[in-house]
Design a protein around this motif. Structure first.
Motif, PDB file in Angstrom:
ATOM      1  N   ASP A 161       0.822  -1.216   0.000  1.00  0.00           N
ATOM      2  CA  ASP A 161       0.000   0.000   0.000  1.00  0.00           C
ATOM      3  C   ASP A 161       0.853   1.262   0.000  1.00  0.00           C
ATOM      4  O   ASP A 161       0.532   2.236  -0.685  1.00  0.00           O
ATOM      5  CB  ASP A 161      -0.946   0.012   1.204  1.00  0.00           C
ATOM      6  CG  ASP A 161      -2.028  -1.040   1.114  1.00  0.00           C
ATOM      7  OD1 ASP A 161      -2.263  -1.563   0.006  1.00  0.00           O
ATOM      8  OD2 ASP A 161      -2.630  -1.354   2.159  1.00  0.00           O
ATOM      9  N   GLU A 162       1.947   1.241   0.756  1.00  0.00           N
ATOM     10  CA  GLU A 162       2.839   2.405   0.794  1.00  0.00           C
ATOM     11  C   GLU A 162       3.505   2.634  -0.561  1.00  0.00           C
ATOM     12  O   GLU A 162       3.619   3.769  -1.018  1.00  0.00           O
ATOM     13  CB  GLU A 162       3.945   2.194   1.826  1.00  0.00           C
ATOM     14  CG  GLU A 162       3.481   2.096   3.249  1.00  0.00           C
ATOM     15  CD  GLU A 162       4.611   1.639   4.135  1.00  0.00           C
ATOM     16  OE1 GLU A 162       5.570   2.420   4.298  1.00  0.00           O
ATOM     17  OE2 GLU A 162       4.536   0.511   4.655  1.00  0.00           O
ATOM     18  N   ALA A 164       1.433   4.145  -3.366  1.00  0.00           N
ATOM     19  CA  ALA A 164       1.179   5.578  -3.186  1.00  0.00           C
ATOM     20  C   ALA A 164       2.311   6.462  -3.718  1.00  0.00           C
ATOM     21  O   ALA A 164       2.139   7.663  -3.868  1.00  0.00           O
ATOM     22  CB  ALA A 164       0.948   5.881  -1.708  1.00  0.00           C
TER      23      ALA A 164
END
Length: 183
Positions: free
Chosen positions: A43-44, A47
């Motif tokens: 998820d990081e 981004a």
């Protein structure tokens, strides 16, 4: 504290019946462990639009190596377990023994294995192992982790905080039912 790692955690029977097993890490697990680590940071990384796949991969490999070095040199005697399902690795569970605490250093499952009670069963087994040794259970949890609710349901309480983590501890005592809310 001795220099020997703590005893290996026994795989709960409920998981063994589903084909799960716990075993010590081997040198040939490195590629899997890097993939597992990357899955925990997916998820990081998504981004960060400016990175190419190659840059993201290099960053994740560097971060995995740094985490691994920290666990091996700073945590103290630690048991590095791989969670297998039908002979294929699907996760990891690292734990260490302190004077008054059994510390869950890290627990991670591949995304396809999450949400099926595997992590809950393993944490309950850690609690049982700690209770038998008359030790509490400690863990650091990412502040945004979905697992925070699980740890609270299992009787963990916050005892400290860093910029990114909540330190939690569960006192020695009877298991907390995962189906009944705590009062």
């Amino acid at each position: 504290m001795t220099n020997a790692p703590p005893p290996a955690l026994a795989c709960p029977r409920s998981l063994s019946r589903q084909g799960y097993a716990l075993r010590d890490e081997r040198d040939d697990d490195t590629a899997f462990l890097q993939i597992l680590y990357a899955s925990t940071r997916a998820d990081e990384i998504v981004a960060i639009d400016a990175w190419t796949a190659s840059q993201a991969g290099a960053f994740l490999n560097q971060q995995y190596a740094a985490q691994r070095h920290h666990y091996q040199t700073q945590i103290g005697p630690c048991r590095f377990l791989v969670i297998d399902r039908h002979g294929e690795p699907v996760g990891r569970l690292y734990h260490a023994t302190r004077q008054t605490q059994l510390r869950v250093v890290d627990i991670a499952l591949m995304p396809a294995e999450q949400g099926m009670g595997v992590g809950t069963s393993l944490i309950e087994a850690v609690i049982e192992m700690a209770n038998a040794a008359e030790k509490c259970v400690g863990i650091f949890v990412d502040k945004g982790s979905r697992a925070l609710d699980l740890y609270r349901r299992l009787g963990f309480e916050p005892i400290g905080e860093t910029a990114m983590h909540i330190e939690m501890e569960r006192a020695v005592g009877p298991p907390v039912s995962r189906t009944q809310p705590r009062s």
